[in-house]
Design a protein around this motif. Structure first.
Motif, PDB file in Angstrom:
ATOM      1  N   HIS A  41       0.846  -1.140   0.050  1.00 14.30           N
ATOM      2  CA  HIS A  41       0.010  -0.142   0.025  1.00 14.30           C
ATOM      3  C   HIS A  41       0.855   1.233   0.073  1.00 14.30           C
ATOM      4  CE1 HIS A  41      -4.016  -1.663   0.435  1.00 14.30           C
ATOM      5  NE2 HIS A  41      -3.394  -2.711   1.069  1.00 14.30           N
ATOM      6  N   VAL A 129       9.615   2.084  -9.725  1.00 13.18           N
ATOM      7  CA  VAL A 129       9.252   3.470  -9.740  1.00 13.18           C
ATOM      8  C   VAL A 129       9.885   4.151  -8.598  1.00 13.18           C
ATOM      9  CG1 VAL A 129       7.450   5.010  -9.594  1.00 13.18           C
ATOM     10  CG2 VAL A 129       7.113   3.504 -11.277  1.00 13.18           C
ATOM     11  N   ARG A 134      17.306   5.548  -6.883  1.00  8.00           N
ATOM     12  CA  ARG A 134      18.050   5.518  -5.732  1.00  8.00           C
ATOM     13  C   ARG A 134      18.946   4.199  -5.639  1.00  8.00           C
ATOM     14  NH1 ARG A 134      12.631   6.686  -1.536  1.00  8.00           N
ATOM     15  NH2 ARG A 134      11.830   8.043  -3.137  1.00  8.00           N
ATOM     16  N   HIS A 188      -1.616  -0.077 -14.374  1.00  3.23           N
ATOM     17  CA  HIS A 188      -1.967   1.298 -14.368  1.00  3.23           C
ATOM     18  C   HIS A 188      -3.448   1.650 -14.375  1.00  3.23           C
ATOM     19  CE1 HIS A 188      -2.411   5.368 -16.069  1.00  3.23           C
ATOM     20  NE2 HIS A 188      -1.312   5.852 -15.418  1.00  3.23           N
ATOM     21  N   ARG A 191      -5.384  -0.440 -11.286  1.00  5.25           N
ATOM     22  CA  ARG A 191      -5.152   0.010  -9.873  1.00  5.25           C
ATOM     23  C   ARG A 191      -5.377   1.674  -9.662  1.00  5.25           C
ATOM     24  NH1 ARG A 191      -3.324  -2.604  -5.839  1.00  5.25           N
ATOM     25  NH2 ARG A 191      -1.857  -0.923  -4.962  1.00  5.25           N
ATOM     26  N   PHE A 192      -4.915   2.531 -10.864  1.00  6.09           N
ATOM     27  CA  PHE A 192      -4.946   3.890 -10.763  1.00  6.09           C
ATOM     28  C   PHE A 192      -6.283   4.394 -11.401  1.00  6.09           C
ATOM     29  CE2 PHE A 192      -3.422   7.958 -12.291  1.00  6.09           C
ATOM     30  CZ  PHE A 192      -3.436   8.667 -10.919  1.00  6.09           C
ATOM     31  N   LEU A 193      -6.495   3.950 -12.369  1.00  2.00           N
ATOM     32  CA  LEU A 193      -7.673   4.611 -13.253  1.00  2.00           C
ATOM     33  C   LEU A 193      -8.967   3.956 -12.871  1.00  2.00           C
ATOM     34  CD1 LEU A 193      -6.317   5.582 -16.645  1.00  2.00           C
ATOM     35  CD2 LEU A 193      -6.410   6.852 -14.753  1.00  2.00           C
ATOM     36  N   ARG A 194      -8.640   2.740 -12.184  1.00  2.00           N
ATOM     37  CA  ARG A 194      -9.993   1.822 -11.829  1.00  2.00           C
ATOM     38  C   ARG A 194     -10.878   1.615 -12.950  1.00  2.00           C
ATOM     39  NH1 ARG A 194      -7.500   2.115  -7.291  1.00  2.00           N
ATOM     40  NH2 ARG A 194      -8.003   3.619  -5.406  1.00  2.00           N
TER      41      ARG A 194
ATOM     42  N   GLY B  43       9.713  11.358  -5.710  1.00  2.00           N
ATOM     43  CA  GLY B  43       8.055  10.879  -5.682  1.00  2.00           C
ATOM     44  C   GLY B  43       7.406  12.297  -5.150  1.00  2.00           C
ATOM     45  N   TYR B 124       3.542  11.414 -14.055  1.00  2.57           N
ATOM     46  CA  TYR B 124       2.208  10.863 -14.434  1.00  2.57           C
ATOM     47  C   TYR B 124       2.507   9.145 -13.787  1.00  2.57           C
ATOM     48  CZ  TYR B 124       0.415  14.594 -17.396  1.00  2.57           C
ATOM     49  OH  TYR B 124       0.135  15.661 -17.767  1.00  2.57           O
ATOM     50  N   ILE B 125       3.625   8.818 -14.292  1.00  2.00           N
ATOM     51  CA  ILE B 125       4.003   7.311 -14.134  1.00  2.00           C
ATOM     52  C   ILE B 125       4.198   6.950 -12.734  1.00  2.00           C
ATOM     53  CG2 ILE B 125       5.406   5.171 -14.725  1.00  2.00           C
ATOM     54  CD1 ILE B 125       5.631   6.569 -17.671  1.00  2.00           C
ATOM     55  N   SER B 126       4.997   7.667 -11.931  1.00  2.00           N
ATOM     56  CA  SER B 126       5.443   7.513 -10.617  1.00  2.00           C
ATOM     57  C   SER B 126       4.376   7.786  -9.657  1.00  2.00           C
ATOM     58  CB  SER B 126       6.984   8.095 -10.406  1.00  2.00           C
ATOM     59  OG  SER B 126       6.598   9.770 -10.421  1.00  2.00           O
ATOM     60  N   ALA B 128       1.061   7.733 -10.412  1.00  2.00           N
ATOM     61  CA  ALA B 128      -0.166   6.742 -10.473  1.00  2.00           C
ATOM     62  C   ALA B 128       0.615   5.447  -9.520  1.00  2.00           C
ATOM     63  CB  ALA B 128      -0.021   6.082 -11.917  1.00  2.00           C
ATOM     64  N   VAL B 129       1.404   5.240  -9.530  1.00  2.00           N
ATOM     65  CA  VAL B 129       2.023   4.177  -8.442  1.00  2.00           C
ATOM     66  C   VAL B 129       1.804   4.710  -7.082  1.00  2.00           C
ATOM     67  CG1 VAL B 129       3.862   2.652  -7.764  1.00  2.00           C
ATOM     68  CG2 VAL B 129       3.436   2.823 -10.020  1.00  2.00           C
ATOM     69  N   ASP B 132      -2.244   5.175  -6.229  1.00  2.00           N
ATOM     70  CA  ASP B 132      -3.251   4.117  -6.695  1.00  2.00           C
ATOM     71  C   ASP B 132      -3.993   3.775  -5.358  1.00  2.00           C
ATOM     72  OD1 ASP B 132      -1.241   2.478  -5.519  1.00  2.00           O
ATOM     73  OD2 ASP B 132      -1.055   1.271  -7.628  1.00  2.00           O
ATOM     74  N   ASP B 133      -3.466   3.937  -4.290  1.00  2.00           N
ATOM     75  CA  ASP B 133      -4.082   3.249  -3.056  1.00  2.00           C
ATOM     76  C   ASP B 133      -4.233   4.460  -2.116  1.00  2.00           C
ATOM     77  OD1 ASP B 133      -4.397   0.397  -3.100  1.00  2.00           O
ATOM     78  OD2 ASP B 133      -2.389   0.144  -2.344  1.00  2.00           O
ATOM     79  N   ARG B 134      -4.231   5.714  -2.464  1.00  2.00           N
ATOM     80  CA  ARG B 134      -4.363   6.903  -1.452  1.00  2.00           C
ATOM     81  C   ARG B 134      -5.367   7.739  -2.160  1.00  2.00           C
ATOM     82  NH1 ARG B 134       2.109   8.079   0.183  1.00  2.00           N
ATOM     83  NH2 ARG B 134       2.415   5.722  -0.191  1.00  2.00           N
ATOM     84  N   ARG B 139      -4.672  12.745  -5.608  1.00  2.00           N
ATOM     85  CA  ARG B 139      -4.835  11.569  -6.294  1.00  2.00           C
ATOM     86  C   ARG B 139      -5.708  12.116  -7.487  1.00  2.00           C
ATOM     87  NH1 ARG B 139      -7.918   7.946  -8.296  1.00  2.00           N
ATOM     88  NH2 ARG B 139      -7.447   5.691  -8.547  1.00  2.00           N
ATOM     89  N   LEU B 142      -4.035  14.320  -9.921  1.00  2.00           N
ATOM     90  CA  LEU B 142      -3.058  13.520 -11.039  1.00  2.00           C
ATOM     91  C   LEU B 142      -4.025  12.622 -12.008  1.00  2.00           C
ATOM     92  CD1 LEU B 142      -0.001  12.933 -11.180  1.00  2.00           C
ATOM     93  CD2 LEU B 142      -0.596  11.113  -9.454  1.00  2.00           C
ATOM     94  N   ALA B 143      -5.168  12.001 -11.510  1.00  2.00           N
ATOM     95  CA  ALA B 143      -5.996  11.161 -12.499  1.00  2.00           C
ATOM     96  C   ALA B 143      -6.528  12.068 -13.436  1.00  2.00           C
ATOM     97  CB  ALA B 143      -6.872  10.425 -11.524  1.00  2.00           C
ATOM     98  N   VAL B 146      -3.856  12.669 -16.047  1.00  2.00           N
ATOM     99  CA  VAL B 146      -3.744  11.436 -16.901  1.00  2.00           C
ATOM    100  C   VAL B 146      -4.669  11.484 -17.791  1.00  2.00           C
ATOM    101  CG1 VAL B 146      -3.187   8.956 -16.742  1.00  2.00           C
ATOM    102  CG2 VAL B 146      -1.891  10.475 -15.239  1.00  2.00           C
ATOM    103  N   GLN B 147      -6.027  11.455 -17.195  1.00  2.00           N
ATOM    104  CA  GLN B 147      -7.088  11.068 -18.135  1.00  2.00           C
ATOM    105  C   GLN B 147      -7.146  12.305 -19.350  1.00  2.00           C
ATOM    106  OE1 GLN B 147      -9.369   8.305 -17.511  1.00  2.00           O
ATOM    107  NE2 GLN B 147      -9.494   8.643 -19.573  1.00  2.00           N
TER     108      GLN B 147
END
Lengths: 232, 232
Positions: A41, A129, A134, A188, A191-194, B43, B124-126, B128-129, B132-134, B139, B142-143, B146-147
């Protein structure tokens, strides 16, 4: 059966240790399980010994005693994730006939793992990512596991060529790149765009990519696999 | 020329503000620039007002005064990233003829942005990861961006169908899914695995995916674009 994954860690093979050691290992496993949930998470960088101690109802020093450092904890989580990934995705697919049926089995189990088990987000993908900028031992551990998995897939593609299921001019690294991209897009979008369509999109794209490289024999082998699956 | 991207923020359009306000905006821009650099490495979740204040040689309250909260700072970084993305990727490609030349232009600039500018990893890519859970406003911001970008690409694909460059049965959402996967695989392999072949792999895969859907007229339009590019 040959495998390109490294052998299981010795802990899984050795005879039962004395009871006190066994208890310690059980606690360690329980902490690791909680850490894996937390990392899926919050990311590997979101892992803190403090948060984990609170989650486990333990003292910080109690958690610390099992891992020694936050970095060691992160590496242990990566190894644990890898072991689960092998059990769910890699080993079951190895039971399928080599060639396209096995490659399709690997992809299908990978899709299910990434998309259906939404709660256990892919640490390979999120970790890549988090750690692309790092350097250090956590990044090395993660990159090593990802490379091991990519090598296993490349080997499955090469075997499909050797079986005569994919055309001889199929370049494993290129096909792997494209198939991996479908998994990343699935991760992607799901999980992100559902987006609930993404599993179907990934499967359709895989079928199309494979069809562009498959021989007649390969298409037959895939049809037989599909018939077997629907008969089961 | 119609665009599906939202119009630029008013700040870019209005007449010059009074000098004191101008100074404040310059400071805000400088902070935002530093925040964008920090976020592309650490991030969006790695952004802290404290780290930013140190980087800028300012007090925490000085930074805080410009953004009000860490969340507002994160959202401002997302917006800034989006504005730069539009300038580098979207608007230049809009100058190309509609149809496959424009779609190829969008992809090519996207590839360059993701792979060549290694230092400014794709938020956008980092993001999204990371998110995705927050759930929450970061969020959502960002979404939304991206959309917007995915809608722009889908529209470019639809225009290529309308121009007769892609076959009428081309499903924009499916093609978009596959093309996006190539960008994600490129980001992963170039930034995380440090694989120098990944740019060539992404381009080759794009050409193959497009060729599978292109009409004769579409292939001609792409050849003309390539000839124009090599003549320049």
């Amino acid at each position: 059966m040959p495998t390109v994954f490294p052998p299981p860690t010795p802990a899984r093979d050795t005879a039962a240790p004395p009871r006190s050691l066994q208890k310690g290992q059980q606690t360690r496993s329980a902490i690791l399980e909680a850490a894996l949930g937390l990392a899926s998470h919050m990311g590997l960088e979101g892992l803190s010994i403090g948060a984990l101690a609170e989650l486990m109802g333990m003292s910080k020093s109690g958690v610390f005693a099992h891992f020694g450092s936050r970095e060691e904890l992160q590496i242990s989580v990566v190894r644990e994730y890898h072991a689960k990934f092998e059990e769910e995705v890699f080993y079951p697919a190895m039971a399928e006939p080599r060639g396209l049926p096995r490659l399709a089995g690997l992809f299908e189990r990978w899709v299910r793992r990434v998309a259906v088990e939404i709660d256990s987000g892919c640490i390979y993908i999120s970790g890549a990512v988090e750690f692309d900028d790092r350097p250090g031992p956590v990044r090395d551990a993660l990159a090593g596991m990802v490379q091991t998995w990519q090598d296993a897939l490349a080997r499955a593609i090469d075997l499909a060529v050797a079986e005569g299921h994919l055309r001889p001019d199929t370049e494993a690294a290129q096909l792997l790149f494209e198939v991996h991209g479908l998994i990343l897009a699935l991760h992607h979008d799901a999980r992100f765009l559902r987006n609930p369509d993404s599993i179907a999109r990934a499967r359709r794209a895989f079928d199309r990519v494979i069809a562009a490289h498959a021989t007649e024999a390969g298409q037959q082998a895939l049809l037989q696999r599909a018939a077997g699956a629907s008969a089961r």
